[in-house]
Design an enzyme around this catalytic site. Structure first.
Site, PDB file in Angstrom:
ATOM      1  N   HIS A 158       0.816  -1.225   0.000  1.00 29.02           N
ATOM      2  CA  HIS A 158       0.000   0.000   0.000  1.00 29.02           C
ATOM      3  C   HIS A 158       0.847   1.271   0.000  1.00 29.02           C
ATOM      4  CE1 HIS A 158      -3.586  -2.359   0.543  1.00 29.02           C
ATOM      5  NE2 HIS A 158      -3.231  -2.798   1.728  1.00 29.02           N
ATOM      6  N   ASP A 193      -2.503 -10.595  -2.309  1.00 28.46           N
ATOM      7  CA  ASP A 193      -3.083 -10.100  -1.049  1.00 28.46           C
ATOM      8  C   ASP A 193      -4.545  -9.712  -1.313  1.00 28.46           C
ATOM      9  OD1 ASP A 193      -1.940  -8.589   1.750  1.00 28.46           O
ATOM     10  OD2 ASP A 193      -3.750  -7.697   0.887  1.00 28.46           O
ATOM     11  N   HIS A 195      -6.185  -7.282  -0.393  1.00 22.45           N
ATOM     12  CA  HIS A 195      -6.363  -5.838  -0.622  1.00 22.45           C
ATOM     13  C   HIS A 195      -5.592  -5.415  -1.876  1.00 22.45           C
ATOM     14  CE1 HIS A 195      -6.726  -6.391   3.837  1.00 22.45           C
ATOM     15  NE2 HIS A 195      -7.857  -5.758   3.589  1.00 22.45           N
ATOM     16  N   ASP A 282      -4.231 -12.880   3.478  1.00 21.63           N
ATOM     17  CA  ASP A 282      -5.467 -12.399   4.118  1.00 21.63           C
ATOM     18  C   ASP A 282      -6.732 -12.653   3.297  1.00 21.63           C
ATOM     19  OD1 ASP A 282      -4.533 -10.511   2.329  1.00 21.63           O
ATOM     20  OD2 ASP A 282      -4.414  -8.873   3.778  1.00 21.63           O
TER      21      ASP A 282
HETATM   22  N1  Q9C Z   1     -11.620   0.689   8.985  1.00 23.34           N
HETATM   23  C1  Q9C Z   1      -2.493  -5.147   4.260  1.00 23.34           C
HETATM   24  O1  Q9C Z   1      -3.076  -6.219   4.286  1.00 23.34           O
HETATM   25  N2  Q9C Z   1      -7.809  -1.243   7.082  1.00 23.34           N
HETATM   26  N3  Q9C Z   1      -3.083  -3.998   4.599  1.00 23.34           N
HETATM   27  C2  Q9C Z   1      -8.229  -0.034   7.662  1.00 23.34           C
HETATM   28  C3  Q9C Z   1     -10.254   0.972   8.603  1.00 23.34           C
HETATM   29  C4  Q9C Z   1      -6.471  -1.283   6.642  1.00 23.34           C
HETATM   30  C5  Q9C Z   1      -4.456  -3.963   5.000  1.00 23.34           C
HETATM   31  C6  Q9C Z   1      -9.699  -0.187   7.879  1.00 23.34           C
HETATM   32  C7  Q9C Z   1      -6.214  -2.571   5.934  1.00 23.34           C
HETATM   33  C8  Q9C Z   1      -4.820  -2.601   5.401  1.00 23.34           C
HETATM   34  C9  Q9C Z   1      -1.073  -5.060   3.901  1.00 23.34           C
HETATM   35 ZN    ZN Z   2      -4.032  -7.147   2.790  1.00 22.85          ZN
END
Ligand code: Q9C
Ligand code: ZN
Length: 343
Positions: A158, A193, A195, A282
């Site tokens: 990210h 991943d 995301h 994930d």
């Molecule tokens: N409600 C990786 O898996 N979520 N990043 C924030 C706020 C962040 C995931 C949610 C998720 C990041 C590397």
């Molecule tokens: Zn992720």
């Protein structure tokens, strides 16, 4: 296969995460690395502590002001807010505000995209160790190894050129691809991943030499929301070199693996000399983020499919959060990958 890992990656212990308006227990915690470390002992041959990261590669990917902020920001924050344990900005610039101010609070909001990316006293040490693992694994592959595993934490996909985002500070996959490009003509970053790899996409968006492919839960319903749609295909020389493969939330093995297969087909068409595999775990049915329902068997198949590409592959750990089967998913993936690739 060698696992590259540095003990400093066990630092950076953020205790809470903001969810639904409340601070709840954090998931990107040192314990998840311990689970993956224990699992890696059972599915790779050897652990090697990486040499310090090459700052030249890091400076090629990331902005100098941002790197300075990551290195020195926490100490400056602590001086200003002696009782605070965490650097967390509360105002971030948006499309109408793009000035980089001198003040620490202004810089913090500018260089940090979201509430998930918190700076602590030892965050820089962990981050630079994570990058070192990614670079060492990549170098091993450039030296002729079929594959190497970088047990990276914090994760990287990210992170933008000048912005921390989604638990990520330095974009380990982008660093790996940048190092690989010094020896290889074409590189594919394939991100599984759950995301979208928004930082990685942006870093190579106008380039034809580094293909970026991401399989992830649909951003209409899932973080990072503002990117990861199928119509984002690259621009300029990079037109057609970015491929987003979103899947519906709740999808299981059949749908997720079909998207991975589509990613592999696109990579094979591009014909890279080196693959950087952004290995998030994930997408698991047991992951606390609960986006998609990939089983341990599904991860075994995913490993087989990716190993069957038989490309020199730097495997970079991304997300994957505490669950009773987090470690098992890594083992199943690696066993599948190794059986198919000979790594
Ligand atoms: N409600 C990786 O898996 N979520 N990043 C924030 C706020 C962040 C995931 C949610 C998720 C990041 C590397
Ligand atoms: Zn992720």
């Amino acid at each position: 296969m060698i696992t590259y890992f540095h003990p400093a990656e066990l630092g950076h212990h953020v205790r809470t995460r903001l969810y639904g308006g409340s601070l709840i227990e954090a998931v990107e915690i040192p314990d998840r690395l311990k689970a993956l470390h224990d699992a890696a002992k059972l599915c790779t041959d050897e652990f090697v502590q990486p040499a310090p990261a090459d700052m030249g590669v890091i400076a090629e990917v990331h902005d100098a002001g941002y790197l300075d902020f990551l290195k020195t920001g926490y100490a400056a924050w602590k001086e200003r807010f002696p009782d605070s344990l965490e650097l967390r900005p509360s105002l971030h610039p948006n499309a109408y505000m793009r000035r980089l101010p001198d003040d620490l609070l202004g810089r913090a909001g500018y260089f940090i995209a979201d509430g998930a990316s918190v700076l602590l006293e030892d965050t820089w040490e962990a981050t630079i160790a994570s990058a070192a693992s990614a670079l060492a694994a990549t170098q091993k592959v450039l030296d002729g190894e079929v594959a190497a595993y970088a047990l990276c934490r914090p994760p990287g996909h990210h992170a933008y050129r000048d912005m921390a985002c989604g638990y990520c500070f330095l974009n380990n996959g982008a660093l790996a691809a940048t190092l690989a490009r010094r020896a290889a003509g074409r590189v594919t970053i394939l991100d599984v991943d759950v995301h979208h790899g928004n930082g990685t996409q942006t870093l190579f968006y106008d380039r034809a030499d580094v293909q970026t492919i991401s399989v992830h839960a649909d951003p209409r319903t899932t973080y990072p929301f503002y990117a990861g749609y199928a119509d984002e295909r690259g621009e300029g020389a990079g037109e057609g070199c970015n491929l987003n493969l979103p899947v519906d939330v709740g999808s299981g093995d059949a749908v997720y693996l079909a998207a991975v297969k589509a990613g592999i087909d696109a990579a094979e068409k591009f014909s890279p000399d080196v693959v950087v595999l952004a290995l998030g775990l994930d997408a698991s049915e047991a992951d606390p983020f609960a986006c998609t329902k990939v089983t341990s068997e599904g991860f075994a198949h995913m490993g087989e499919m990716l190993g069957a590409m038989k490309k020199p592959t730097a495997i970079i750990q991304e997300g994957g959060y505490p669950s009773p089967i987090l470690g098992d998913n890594l083992i199943r993936f690696m066993n599948g990958f190794r059986a198919a690739s000979g790594a």
